[in-house]
Enzyme design. Structure first.
Site, PDB file in Angstrom:
ATOM      1  N   ASN A  26       0.795  -1.239   0.000  1.00  0.00           N
ATOM      2  CA  ASN A  26       0.000   0.000   0.000  1.00  0.00           C
ATOM      3  C   ASN A  26       0.824   1.284   0.000  1.00  0.00           C
ATOM      4  O   ASN A  26       0.295   2.368   0.275  1.00  0.00           O
ATOM      5  CB  ASN A  26      -0.974   0.009   1.189  1.00  0.00           C
ATOM      6  N   ASP A 101       5.623 -16.357  15.229  1.00  0.00           N
ATOM      7  CA  ASP A 101       6.536 -16.011  16.309  1.00  0.00           C
ATOM      8  C   ASP A 101       5.699 -15.782  17.564  1.00  0.00           C
ATOM      9  O   ASP A 101       4.719 -15.030  17.511  1.00  0.00           O
ATOM     10  CB  ASP A 101       7.258 -14.703  15.938  1.00  0.00           C
ATOM     11  N   ASP A 203       9.978 -17.247  21.146  1.00  0.00           N
ATOM     12  CA  ASP A 203      11.019 -16.222  21.244  1.00  0.00           C
ATOM     13  C   ASP A 203      11.661 -16.232  22.637  1.00  0.00           C
ATOM     14  O   ASP A 203      10.956 -16.178  23.644  1.00  0.00           O
ATOM     15  CB  ASP A 203      10.383 -14.850  20.984  1.00  0.00           C
ATOM     16  N   GLU A 259      13.785 -20.649  20.518  1.00  0.00           N
ATOM     17  CA  GLU A 259      15.014 -19.885  20.269  1.00  0.00           C
ATOM     18  C   GLU A 259      15.872 -20.020  21.520  1.00  0.00           C
ATOM     19  O   GLU A 259      15.640 -19.327  22.501  1.00  0.00           O
ATOM     20  CB  GLU A 259      14.672 -18.415  20.003  1.00  0.00           C
ATOM     21  N   HIS A 335      17.044 -12.809  11.243  1.00  0.00           N
ATOM     22  CA  HIS A 335      16.856 -11.363  11.399  1.00  0.00           C
ATOM     23  C   HIS A 335      17.701 -10.779  12.534  1.00  0.00           C
ATOM     24  O   HIS A 335      17.694  -9.570  12.739  1.00  0.00           O
ATOM     25  CB  HIS A 335      15.369 -11.079  11.651  1.00  0.00           C
ATOM     26  N   ASP A 336      18.368 -11.641  13.296  1.00  0.00           N
ATOM     27  CA  ASP A 336      19.248 -11.154  14.364  1.00  0.00           C
ATOM     28  C   ASP A 336      20.719 -11.238  13.981  1.00  0.00           C
ATOM     29  O   ASP A 336      21.591 -10.910  14.794  1.00  0.00           O
ATOM     30  CB  ASP A 336      19.033 -11.986  15.650  1.00  0.00           C
TER      31      ASP A 336
HETATM   32  C1  NOJ Z   1      14.919 -12.618  19.963  1.00  0.00           C
HETATM   33  C2  NOJ Z   1      14.419 -12.073  18.665  1.00  0.00           C
HETATM   34  O1  NOJ Z   1      14.861 -12.899  17.627  1.00  0.00           O
HETATM   35  C3  NOJ Z   1      14.956 -10.651  18.573  1.00  0.00           C
HETATM   36  O2  NOJ Z   1      14.769 -10.089  17.299  1.00  0.00           O
HETATM   37  C4  NOJ Z   1      14.300  -9.840  19.648  1.00  0.00           C
HETATM   38  O3  NOJ Z   1      14.840  -8.534  19.642  1.00  0.00           O
HETATM   39  C5  NOJ Z   1      14.514 -10.478  21.025  1.00  0.00           C
HETATM   40  N1  NOJ Z   1      14.313 -11.888  21.025  1.00  0.00           N
HETATM   41  C6  NOJ Z   1      13.574  -9.865  22.030  1.00  0.00           C
HETATM   42  O4  NOJ Z   1      12.274 -10.329  21.782  1.00  0.00           O
HETATM   43 CA    CA Z   2       2.522  -1.492   3.746  1.00  0.00          CA
END
Ligand code: NOJ
Ligand code: CA
Length: 562
Positions: A26, A101, A203, A259, A335-336
């Site tokens: 969008n 998640d 998480d 995780e 993503h980390d």
């Molecule tokens: C792990 C997640 O992968 C990360 O991106 C997040 O910042 C921390 N946990 C806190 O939730």
């Molecule tokens: Ca959007």
């Protein structure tokens, strides 16, 4: 199709989808659920059959969705519940499972529970969180993981108390000792499972169960010690067991993946053991926490520690741990962590070759492989020059704290962040050569890598020799010989070879030799003369095959005669 009697998630090929950066439908510059729906045929074409999607629930986005203010609502940037339902329908048609998640260690401070909890000491929701009354003096020392040296206890004047936040200030930790809170979560899980979700990624799960006698922390930690002061209390087993009992009784195929990078290695099997009814599987981060980082100071990236023997041992150690009673996961990017090809490969001269080599490694593990969005076309680190370009609160907080005391340290930190920052893997997907790489018509929430004109899905799909098409073929191969590549034995060979990662995947009647050159030079592979080679099945150098030398970053899968 899943093999008889095996859980679907063992055979799944998971695509980790970072929705903020996937596709904006969008023009607000932020990826959204309609964008995902638009791209399902792309995912089908790649051949994946499950998605782990980063958080999409209502959130003020202090930590990009890892701070949830309503667990049963959709974040406004992502769209509406109707968009979610439409996406689910389309995913079901495409036979793609969705893993959500589940952020269960903390909520947002904007969640109604927290707003209530902080309003008075006697509020019904007070015990949903951890509090330390100011009259008891200074709270027990705990650091926040997102601010260097900063306090995990935040003072709140309304009730003259401190609340605990292991992550950001806007992420207060939830109190799992409270059965009411636990019930809320089982209910939340059922809500999404009833909508067709196939599982959850838990998480930061080891932090859920804290030792609330708050033992005094030592001044420094030895390996595996840190978590004892922050979580992984024995109650954790009880909570996961209870979750199984309460939720999985109605949804027995639900996948629960934790995780768990911080859990002591000797303990981990107790969380994933097939007979314990706790987790289905878990992730570790040993490889991403070590490769390229300084041995003495893990927060520094100086490329000094790219020791392949250690890396191979990590893969082998985790395979051995999980092979009988658990199930492993494998990934190079998430993503980390920064981009696989920039960290483990070579994003200059050998970008294509090394990205293909890493895919070969990933898709030949005895584990559920996770392909992070963009890795299928070899997207690279963006390497921001200025702190102002960053979005990640972890990077910004650490930088500001360091800057306040030592400018040189702050500059060194930002230098390391060029290679390590989480924003490297969070830049928008590069779809084509058009405006903003085809990600958005508006202003992207995070800068797009300039290399999108040459690295994009459109170009890769058309090119028979691309990373995308190589990945697609590897996925097909893995699916066609699951007995070998999913379940077969994993035997590392050449343990002391510092250039080549070599292993054999086998059943009683088939053997596949996997050879991976992790170096940018030609390396010796004459050791393969001891095997009777039948046929080269996969080669990231097309027809170049020399039984004595591997090309830079070459990867091969060779069928052996039995
Ligand atoms: C792990 C997640 O992968 C990360 O991106 C997040 O910042 C921390 N946990 C806190 O939730
Ligand atoms: Ca959007």
């Amino acid at each position: 199709m899943t093999s008889k009697n095996e859980a679907w998630w063992k055979e799944a090929i998971v695509y980790q989808l970072y929705p903020r950066s996937f596709k904006d439908s969008n023009g607000d510059g932020i990826g959204d659920l309609k964008g995902v729906t638009e791209k399902i045929s792309y995912l089908q074409n790649l051949g994946i059959n499950a998605i782990w999607m980063n958080p999409i629930c209502e959130s003020p986005n202090d930590d990009n969705g890892y701070d949830i203010s309503n667990y049963k609502g959709i974040m406004k940037e992502m769209g509406t519940m109707q968009d979610f339902d439409e996406m689910m329908l389309a995913l079901r048609k495409a036979n793609i499972n969705l893993v959500m998640d589940l952020v269960l260690n903390h909520s947002s401070d904007e969640h109604e529970w927290f707003k209530q909890a902080k309003s008075s000491r006697t509020n019904k929701y007070r015990n949903y969180y951890h509090w330390w009354p100011a009259e008891k003096g200074t709270p027990p020392k705990r650091f926040s993981l997102f601010d260097e040296n900063s306090n995990a206890w935040q003072f709140d004047i309304t009730t003259n108390s401190y609340y605990l936040h292991y992550f950001g200030k806007k992420q207060p930790d939830l109190n799992w000792e409270n059965p009411e809170l636990r019930k809320e979560f089982y209910d939340i899980m059922k809500f999404w499972l009833n909508k067709g979700v196939a599982g959850f990624r838990l998480d930061a799960y080891p932090f859920m169960a804290k030792d609330t006698s708050w033992p005094v922390m030592p001044t420094s930690f030895t390996n595996g010690d840190f978590i004892k002061y922050y979580g992984s209390n024995s109650n954790l087993h009880q909570y996961l067991n209870e979750m199984n009992k309460e939720v999985l009784k109605d949804f027995p195929n639900c996948y629960l993946v934790g995780e768990g990078g911080v859990v002591d290695f000797n303990e981990i099997i107790n969380f994933v053991h097939k007979d314990r009814n706790e987790l289905s599987s878990s992730y570790h981060s040993d490889h991403v926490d070590s490769w390229g980082r300084n041995k003495d100071d893990n927060s520094k990236y100086d490329g000094s520690n790219k020791d392949l023997i250690s890396l191979k041992n990590i893969f082998n150690k985790w395979d051995t741990l999980m092979k009988n009673d658990g199930w492993n996961t494998a990934y190079f990017t998430n993503h980390d962590h920064s981009r696989a090809v920039s960290r483990f490969g070579n994003d200059e001269t050998y970008r294509v070759e090394s990205a293909k080599m890493l895919m070969t490694c990933l898709l030949t593990q005895r584990a559920t492989p996770y392909i992070y969005n963009g890795d299928e076309i070899g997207m690279t680190n963006i390497r921001f020059n200025s702190i102002n370009d960053y979005n990640d609160l972890a990077t910004k907080n650490w930088y500001n704290q360091l800057l306040a005391v030592d400018k040189t340290k702050a500059e060194a930190y930002i230098q390391s962040q060029k290679e390590l920052s989480r924003d490297n893997s969070r830049t928008p997907m590069q779809w084509n050569t058009q405006l903003n790489a085809g990600f958005t018509n508006g202003k992207p929430w995070l800068k797009i890598n300039n290399n999108y004109t040459s690295i994009n899905t459109e170009g890769d799909i058309k090119n028979n020799h691309s990373i995308f098409n190589f990945t697609r073929e590897l996925i097909q191969l893995r699916n066609s010989i699951k007995d070998v590549l999913v379940y077969g034995d994993f035997q590392m060979i050449e343990e002391n070879n510092k250039d080549v990662f070599a292993y054999i995947r086998s059943t009683n009647s088939k053997k596949m030799l996997v050879l991976l050159n992790f170096k940018k030079e030609l390396v010796d592979c004459s050791f393969i003369k001891k095997f009777k080679l039948n046929k080269v099945i996969v080669n990231n150098y097309n027809n170049t095959f020399d039984s004595k030398k591997l090309q830079p970053y070459q990867s091969l899968i060779i069928e052996l005669a039995y």
